[in-house]
Write a protein that holds these residues in place. Sequence first.
Motif, short mmCIF file in Angstrom:
data_model
loop_
_atom_site.label_atom_id
_atom_site.label_comp_id
_atom_site.label_asym_id
_atom_site.label_seq_id
_atom_site.Cartn_x
_atom_site.Cartn_y
_atom_site.Cartn_z
N TRP A 259 2.58 5.93 10.01
CA TRP A 259 3.72 5.16 10.53
C TRP A 259 4.73 6.03 11.26
O TRP A 259 5.25 5.64 12.32
CB TRP A 259 4.40 4.39 9.39
N ARG B 14 -0.28 3.57 6.30
CA ARG B 14 1.06 4.06 5.98
C ARG B 14 1.28 5.50 6.40
O ARG B 14 2.36 5.85 6.92
CB ARG B 14 1.32 3.91 4.47
N THR C 11 1.52 -6.25 19.72
CA THR C 11 2.28 -7.34 19.13
C THR C 11 2.63 -8.34 20.22
O THR C 11 2.68 -7.98 21.40
CB THR C 11 3.58 -6.82 18.48
N VAL D 83 11.94 -6.62 13.78
CA VAL D 83 11.38 -6.68 12.43
C VAL D 83 9.94 -7.16 12.47
O VAL D 83 9.06 -6.62 11.78
CB VAL D 83 12.23 -7.60 11.53
N ARG D 84 9.66 -8.15 13.30
CA ARG D 84 8.29 -8.66 13.41
C ARG D 84 7.39 -7.64 14.11
O ARG D 84 6.21 -7.50 13.77
CB ARG D 84 8.28 -9.98 14.16
N GLY E 222 8.24 2.25 6.69
CA GLY E 222 8.13 1.36 7.84
C GLY E 222 7.97 2.15 9.11
O GLY E 222 7.85 3.38 9.09
N GLU F 18 7.74 -4.43 13.93
CA GLU F 18 7.48 -3.42 12.90
C GLU F 18 6.37 -3.88 11.97
O GLU F 18 5.46 -3.11 11.64
CB GLU F 18 8.76 -3.14 12.10
N ARG F 19 6.42 -5.11 11.53
CA ARG F 19 5.39 -5.63 10.63
C ARG F 19 4.02 -5.61 11.27
O ARG F 19 3.02 -5.27 10.63
CB ARG F 19 5.76 -7.04 10.19
N ASP F 20 3.95 -5.97 12.56
CA ASP F 20 2.66 -5.97 13.25
C ASP F 20 2.10 -4.55 13.35
O ASP F 20 0.89 -4.33 13.16
CB ASP F 20 2.81 -6.57 14.65
N ARG G 71 17.32 -1.38 9.67
CA ARG G 71 15.99 -0.84 9.34
C ARG G 71 15.61 0.36 10.21
O ARG G 71 14.99 1.29 9.73
CB ARG G 71 14.92 -1.93 9.47
N MET H 287 2.78 -2.08 11.34
CA MET H 287 2.43 -1.65 9.98
C MET H 287 1.07 -2.20 9.56
O MET H 287 0.36 -1.58 8.78
CB MET H 287 3.52 -2.09 9.01
N ARG H 288 0.71 -3.36 10.07
CA ARG H 288 -0.61 -3.93 9.76
C ARG H 288 -1.72 -3.20 10.50
O ARG H 288 -2.85 -3.12 10.02
CB ARG H 288 -0.64 -5.41 10.13
#
Length: 231
Positions: free
Chosen positions: A188, A185, A167, A173-174, A150, A176-178, A134, A180-181
């Motif tokens: 990013w 977009r 975070t 990966v987690r 992402g 990145e998700r945090d 990723r 992104m929230r």
Amino acid sequence: MTTDDLAPELTRDRGKTLRAPVILDLLEEELGPDAVIALDFTSRWELLVATMLSAQSTDVKVNEVTKVLFAELPGPEAFAEAPVERIEELIGSLGLFRQKAKNVQATARQLLERHGGEVPNTMPELLALPGVARKTANVVLSNGFGMHEGVVVDTHVHRLARRLRLTKADDPVRIERDLMRLYPREQWLQVSDMLIHHGRRTCFARRPACERCVIEHLCPSSQEAGLTDKR
């Protein structure tokens, strides 16, 4: 009310949604437009290869290597046809050079077989390439296609996101998700660029230069260290 006035509340974990945009604004104000990807490239193929080679290597060293590498092997066709031993020789000063040479050549061949020699512009297609995860896919999509799918999580983003308590995760990966929230977009790419450059210039892994950090007052890690020092 200034960010200094908000600092006691913003440094708490529950204030990360308030801290996140302030942190980005302050970093952008300090770092300016020069906080962009440091890898040298003239095409999406070169961007893909340079990013694949950057794992466990500095961008400065990668740029030195790719200057010679791309002069001798100018495109995926050349990489596909070259002896893998020659690719190893050309990138031998980089970490994990044997595995990188194998992956880059396999990627070149896959692009020729499945994509007409062009770098694909979707996350699933990029992740299907040998040696592409990723982080690399996000770098290529954002910097090569202007597509924000992402947030790039390298060692600097990983470290700063945790220190700033954006975070609690340790898995990229987690993380990145945090992130992104927390950010829209369209920001990013900016998030990753700013955190990477701040990590290189100020928030070092071993001895962060908190005394000259523009977001120190918003950093829970620094604030806690300060409280500890005063005891």
